[in-house]
Motif scaffolding. Structure first.
Motif, PDB file in Angstrom:
ATOM      1  N   PRO A  42      77.121   2.958  56.557  1.00 58.33           N
ATOM      2  CA  PRO A  42      77.958   4.144  56.290  1.00 58.33           C
ATOM      3  C   PRO A  42      77.545   5.315  57.203  1.00 58.33           C
ATOM      4  O   PRO A  42      76.346   5.570  57.362  1.00 58.33           O
ATOM      5  CB  PRO A  42      77.648   4.476  54.828  1.00 58.33           C
ATOM      6  N   THR A  43      78.528   5.964  57.829  1.00 64.28           N
ATOM      7  CA  THR A  43      78.221   7.026  58.803  1.00 64.28           C
ATOM      8  C   THR A  43      77.351   8.134  58.229  1.00 64.28           C
ATOM      9  O   THR A  43      76.589   8.755  58.951  1.00 64.28           O
ATOM     10  CB  THR A  43      79.511   7.657  59.399  1.00 64.28           C
ATOM     11  N   GLN A  44      77.458   8.376  56.903  1.00 65.24           N
ATOM     12  CA  GLN A  44      76.639   9.435  56.307  1.00 65.24           C
ATOM     13  C   GLN A  44      75.142   9.148  56.468  1.00 65.24           C
ATOM     14  O   GLN A  44      74.331  10.052  56.424  1.00 65.24           O
ATOM     15  CB  GLN A  44      76.928   9.598  54.800  1.00 65.24           C
TER      16      GLN A  44
END
Lengths: 247, 247
Positions: A119-121
């Motif tokens: 996930p990019t977060q």
């Protein structure tokens, strides 16, 4: 058969969206989309080409970093004829600093197109700068040095490279402008107005007024930046000078 | 008046010699000679332009270093599709190492044209590499990136960039070749013959013979280099392979 068709058309649609957004970011049409796809592929996907070689942005990042360095070096060389080797080296480091590249990548919202299994977060802020460099590398491979140079001028030099600011002589044009207004008893006002631009990213538009008349306008991806930009324009338009200029 | 005329014509003659030598080194005609003159001017001359800004090679060296890095990065990227970011970075460092650039500058005898008030013998070996980088910077300003790229291919990549050697897999083609001859009981002989080339620099020509027949020929600025080059050509011509290739 129906579901296969559905998958196919959804992929095409997604690809079309990617190409359209890319065109807006680049300012020209990409020729070989596959290079840009690699620039937006994270190693976590474990993608490989037919020869079994990893296909992710890391090699393009290496290439883009080099090209970016060369373009910025050439710009500073021409722009500051009185700057010696040490000065030029220092100024380039500031422009291509990790922090600065992350800001650039974030402003262009590049991470949106990242192909990743993480996930990019969960990425550190460096992901933005890394993908930005990879994008520069992709442009070089796809269209050559001159297109790269134009892209860097448009996306890095024009909006961000301000020699006086880099030298630390001017920290903020907004504060300089306000100081001048107070000293000269001029009433001023930064006015945010509706931005009708159809950009990918939300933009803020600002009018800078002295009394009732608009001196300058500017738009940027944040209110703060738009105000700073409007103040900078006013600074040069009204021919205000800093103390270091007078000396 | 007569002495003024004498000074003038001797300067013109000297300049003519500079331009001719430059053409040979570059492989094309320079447009703006003044840029190249700066590339060959040492800071000891204390030369300044009309704005009082120092005119010596140091700024051009900064620019050339960047351009060289970008061209080598692009070459390695394309040449070694399986090499990751770390590998590419390491290989580029080897190509653009101070030692390597000094060798390049020395081979081209660039110091010969240096304008300096310090005797060239008093300089460290780095002067050769510095002037070489400045020359790359001058080419970029005079003719743009593509000419630079061609020049670097001709003067750096073609004669010096051998991926296998850089990787440390092959230290010397000459020793590999000799090893192969001894293993296969082939009589060989490196023969130096008269070099009729009209280069600026003295060149050595070498024939590599197996028995009575010439396998390859090569020329270079030293006997050792010419032999190494002839051995490398024979290595590929005879389709010999290193153990690491077989693996």
């Amino acid at each position: 058969m129906a579901s296969l068709k559905k998958i196919f058309s959804s992929r095409t649609a997604k690809n079309g969206e990617f190409v359209n957004s890319l065109k807006k970011i680049l300012g020209f049409s990409p020729k070989d989309i596959s290079i840009y796809e690699t620039a937006f592929t994270h190693r976590s996907t474990n993608e490989k080409n037919n020869e079994g070689q990893p296909q992710n942005y890391e090699r393009l990042e290496f290439l883009g970093d080099s090209i970016l360095g060369a373009v910025i070096a050439a710009h500073l060389y021409k722009k500051v004829p009185g700057g010696n080797e040490g000065y030029l080296t220092k100024m380039r480091s500031k422009v291509v600093s990790r922090e600065h590249l992350n800001e650039l990548g974030r402003d262009l919202n590049l991470a949106k197109f990242l192909k990743t299994t993480i996930p990019t977060q969960q990425f550190s802020g460096n992901i933005h700068g890394n993908v930005f460099e990879a994008l520069v590398g992709a442009i070089y491979l796809d269209r050559g040095f001159n297109y790269c140079e134009k892209f860097i001028h448009k996306r890095v030099i024009k909006p961000y490279v301000d020699i006086k600011k880099l030298e630390g002589k001017v920290i903020s044009y907004k504060s300089l402008f306000i100081e001048w207004c107070q000293k000269n008893k001029k009433p001023f006002h930064f006015e945010v107005y509706e931005d009708t631009g159809k950009d990918e990213l939300k933009h803020f538009a600002v009018r800078l007024k002295l009394g009732d008349s608009t001196v300058t306008k500017a738009r940027a991806t944040s209110k703060k930046k738009a105000e700073e930009r409007a103040a900078k324009r006013a600074f040069y338009k009204l021919n205000l000078r800093t103390d270091s200029d007078k000396a």
